[in-house]
Design a protein around this motif. Structure first.
Motif, PDB file in Angstrom:
ATOM      1  N   MET A 181       0.841  -1.200   0.000  1.00 53.76           N
ATOM      2  CA  MET A 181       0.000   0.000   0.000  1.00 53.76           C
ATOM      3  C   MET A 181       0.872   1.243   0.000  1.00 53.76           C
ATOM      4  SD  MET A 181      -3.216  -0.805   2.470  1.00 53.76           S
ATOM      5  CE  MET A 181      -3.896   0.807   2.146  1.00 53.76           C
ATOM      6  N   TYR A 182       0.402   2.265  -0.647  1.00 56.99           N
ATOM      7  CA  TYR A 182       1.031   3.580  -0.724  1.00 56.99           C
ATOM      8  C   TYR A 182       2.270   3.610  -1.611  1.00 56.99           C
ATOM      9  CZ  TYR A 182      -2.048   3.941   3.277  1.00 56.99           C
ATOM     10  OH  TYR A 182      -3.135   3.864   4.108  1.00 56.99           O
ATOM     11  N   GLU A 183       2.635   2.485  -2.219  1.00 51.91           N
ATOM     12  CA  GLU A 183       3.724   2.519  -3.193  1.00 51.91           C
ATOM     13  C   GLU A 183       3.202   3.137  -4.479  1.00 51.91           C
ATOM     14  OE1 GLU A 183       6.588  -1.258  -2.164  1.00 51.91           O
ATOM     15  OE2 GLU A 183       5.150  -1.492  -3.767  1.00 51.91           O
ATOM     16  N   MET A 184       4.086   3.770  -5.211  1.00 50.31           N
ATOM     17  CA  MET A 184       3.714   4.320  -6.503  1.00 50.31           C
ATOM     18  C   MET A 184       3.446   3.155  -7.456  1.00 50.31           C
ATOM     19  SD  MET A 184       3.218   6.921  -8.463  1.00 50.31           S
ATOM     20  CE  MET A 184       3.955   8.334  -7.695  1.00 50.31           C
ATOM     21  N   PRO A 185       2.247   3.065  -8.033  1.00 47.44           N
ATOM     22  CA  PRO A 185       1.973   1.950  -8.943  1.00 47.44           C
ATOM     23  C   PRO A 185       2.802   2.084 -10.219  1.00 47.44           C
ATOM     24  CG  PRO A 185       0.134   3.474  -8.914  1.00 47.44           C
ATOM     25  CD  PRO A 185       1.113   3.951  -7.875  1.00 47.44           C
ATOM     26  N   MET A 186       3.459   1.011 -10.582  1.00 48.14           N
ATOM     27  CA  MET A 186       4.276   1.004 -11.799  1.00 48.14           C
ATOM     28  C   MET A 186       3.631   0.157 -12.893  1.00 48.14           C
ATOM     29  SD  MET A 186       6.471   3.056 -10.761  1.00 48.14           S
ATOM     30  CE  MET A 186       7.736   3.121 -11.990  1.00 48.14           C
ATOM     31  N   ALA A 187       2.461  -0.420 -12.582  1.00 44.48           N
ATOM     32  CA  ALA A 187       1.779  -1.262 -13.561  1.00 44.48           C
ATOM     33  C   ALA A 187       0.303  -1.352 -13.203  1.00 44.48           C
ATOM     34  CB  ALA A 187       2.400  -2.661 -13.564  1.00 44.48           C
ATOM     35  N   VAL A 188      -0.478  -1.742 -14.180  1.00 38.33           N
ATOM     36  CA  VAL A 188      -1.875  -2.076 -13.976  1.00 38.33           C
ATOM     37  C   VAL A 188      -1.983  -3.570 -14.212  1.00 38.33           C
ATOM     38  CG1 VAL A 188      -4.229  -1.768 -14.823  1.00 38.33           C
ATOM     39  CG2 VAL A 188      -2.687   0.186 -14.711  1.00 38.33           C
ATOM     40  N   TYR A 189      -2.601  -4.289 -13.271  1.00 40.28           N
ATOM     41  CA  TYR A 189      -2.676  -5.735 -13.363  1.00 40.28           C
ATOM     42  C   TYR A 189      -4.056  -6.167 -13.837  1.00 40.28           C
ATOM     43  CZ  TYR A 189       1.640  -5.668 -10.739  1.00 40.28           C
ATOM     44  OH  TYR A 189       2.923  -5.434 -10.347  1.00 40.28           O
ATOM     45  N   LEU A 190      -4.098  -6.991 -14.855  1.00 43.67           N
ATOM     46  CA  LEU A 190      -5.325  -7.634 -15.309  1.00 43.67           C
ATOM     47  C   LEU A 190      -5.301  -9.032 -14.708  1.00 43.67           C
ATOM     48  CD1 LEU A 190      -7.828  -8.045 -17.119  1.00 43.67           C
ATOM     49  CD2 LEU A 190      -6.261  -8.716 -18.941  1.00 43.67           C
ATOM     50  N   VAL A 191      -6.191  -9.288 -13.778  1.00 48.15           N
ATOM     51  CA  VAL A 191      -6.237 -10.591 -13.115  1.00 48.15           C
ATOM     52  C   VAL A 191      -7.009 -11.540 -14.014  1.00 48.15           C
ATOM     53  CG1 VAL A 191      -6.955 -11.845 -11.053  1.00 48.15           C
ATOM     54  CG2 VAL A 191      -6.137  -9.487 -10.862  1.00 48.15           C
ATOM     55  N   ARG A 192      -6.307 -12.520 -14.559  1.00 45.92           N
ATOM     56  CA  ARG A 192      -6.921 -13.479 -15.478  1.00 45.92           C
ATOM     57  C   ARG A 192      -7.518 -14.661 -14.752  1.00 45.92           C
ATOM     58  NH1 ARG A 192      -3.179 -14.567 -20.418  1.00 45.92           N
ATOM     59  NH2 ARG A 192      -5.153 -15.287 -21.244  1.00 45.92           N
ATOM     60  N   SER A 193      -6.962 -15.009 -13.586  1.00 46.29           N
ATOM     61  CA  SER A 193      -7.540 -16.057 -12.740  1.00 46.29           C
ATOM     62  C   SER A 193      -7.026 -15.855 -11.326  1.00 46.29           C
ATOM     63  CB  SER A 193      -7.173 -17.456 -13.244  1.00 46.29           C
ATOM     64  OG  SER A 193      -5.789 -17.686 -13.111  1.00 46.29           O
ATOM     65  N   GLY A 194      -7.792 -16.300 -10.346  1.00 50.08           N
ATOM     66  CA  GLY A 194      -7.409 -16.129  -8.960  1.00 50.08           C
ATOM     67  C   GLY A 194      -7.955 -14.831  -8.394  1.00 50.08           C
ATOM     68  N   THR A 195      -7.368 -14.397  -7.296  1.00 51.27           N
ATOM     69  CA  THR A 195      -7.817 -13.203  -6.587  1.00 51.27           C
ATOM     70  C   THR A 195      -6.631 -12.312  -6.292  1.00 51.27           C
ATOM     71  OG1 THR A 195      -9.537 -14.514  -5.509  1.00 51.27           O
ATOM     72  CG2 THR A 195      -9.031 -12.390  -4.521  1.00 51.27           C
ATOM     73  N   PHE A 196      -6.828 -11.038  -6.417  1.00 51.11           N
ATOM     74  CA  PHE A 196      -5.809 -10.028  -6.143  1.00 51.11           C
ATOM     75  C   PHE A 196      -6.399  -9.151  -5.053  1.00 51.11           C
ATOM     76  CE2 PHE A 196      -3.271  -6.281  -7.558  1.00 51.11           C
ATOM     77  CZ  PHE A 196      -2.041  -6.899  -7.645  1.00 51.11           C
ATOM     78  N   CYS A 197      -5.774  -9.106  -3.883  1.00 50.18           N
ATOM     79  CA  CYS A 197      -6.434  -8.417  -2.777  1.00 50.18           C
ATOM     80  C   CYS A 197      -5.455  -7.688  -1.863  1.00 50.18           C
ATOM     81  CB  CYS A 197      -7.229  -9.415  -1.956  1.00 50.18           C
ATOM     82  SG  CYS A 197      -6.228 -10.660  -1.140  1.00 50.18           S
ATOM     83  N   ASN A 198      -6.005  -6.737  -1.129  1.00 48.06           N
ATOM     84  CA  ASN A 198      -5.265  -6.058  -0.082  1.00 48.06           C
ATOM     85  C   ASN A 198      -5.375  -6.905   1.176  1.00 48.06           C
ATOM     86  OD1 ASN A 198      -3.996  -4.148   1.560  1.00 48.06           O
ATOM     87  ND2 ASN A 198      -5.908  -3.086   1.965  1.00 48.06           N
ATOM     88  N   VAL A 199      -4.275  -7.076   1.869  1.00 49.02           N
ATOM     89  CA  VAL A 199      -4.270  -7.860   3.104  1.00 49.02           C
ATOM     90  C   VAL A 199      -4.207  -6.888   4.269  1.00 49.02           C
ATOM     91  CG1 VAL A 199      -3.055  -9.610   4.435  1.00 49.02           C
ATOM     92  CG2 VAL A 199      -3.116  -9.762   1.930  1.00 49.02           C
ATOM     93  N   ALA A 200      -5.272  -6.835   5.059  1.00 48.99           N
ATOM     94  CA  ALA A 200      -5.314  -5.952   6.226  1.00 48.99           C
ATOM     95  C   ALA A 200      -4.778  -6.692   7.444  1.00 48.99           C
ATOM     96  CB  ALA A 200      -6.746  -5.492   6.475  1.00 48.99           C
ATOM     97  N   ILE A 201      -4.413  -5.939   8.442  1.00 44.71           N
ATOM     98  CA  ILE A 201      -3.927  -6.495   9.692  1.00 44.71           C
ATOM     99  C   ILE A 201      -5.116  -6.559  10.648  1.00 44.71           C
ATOM    100  CG2 ILE A 201      -2.346  -6.139  11.611  1.00 44.71           C
ATOM    101  CD1 ILE A 201      -0.705  -4.438   9.468  1.00 44.71           C
TER     102      ILE A 201
END
Length: 106
Positions: free
Chosen positions: A61-81
């Protein structure tokens, strides 16, 4: 360089097996419900196809995004504490030396 109109119209449905043109992020950006073929082709040319491992840290989180990800399968998520009052996006001491939780693939 020039692509014939018929090829421009047919190509977006073939790129990434049609997953790019059907991506919900892109569709929500189109006011008419349809994106121009040239935009889909230009986006595809700028993309790199890669696979992530389960639980691999993709970025934090808060890193400068260097790419846009197209999720073709699976899940892409933020992990909270987890905390008693709910999940938080930062904590004071992190065992891996980072202050922010990772965004991971699953």
């Amino acid at each position: 360089h020039f692509l014939p109109g018929s090829l421009q119209d047919a190509l977006p449905g073939k790129i990434f097996d049609g997953q790019l043109i059907n991506n919900r992020f892109l569709l929500t950006q189109a006011t008419t419900g349809e994106l121009p073929s040239r935009l889909i082709i230009a986006l595809a040319l700028a993309m790199t196809n890669c696979c992530m491992q389960s639980k691999e840290v993709v970025y934090r989180m808060y890193e400068m995004p260097m790419a846009v990800y197209l999720v073709r399968s699976g899940t892409f998520c933020n992990v909270a504490i987890p905390t008693p009052s709910g999940g938080v996006d930062t904590k004071a001491v992190d065992p891996d030396g980072f202050d922010d939780p990772p965004v991971t693939s699953h």
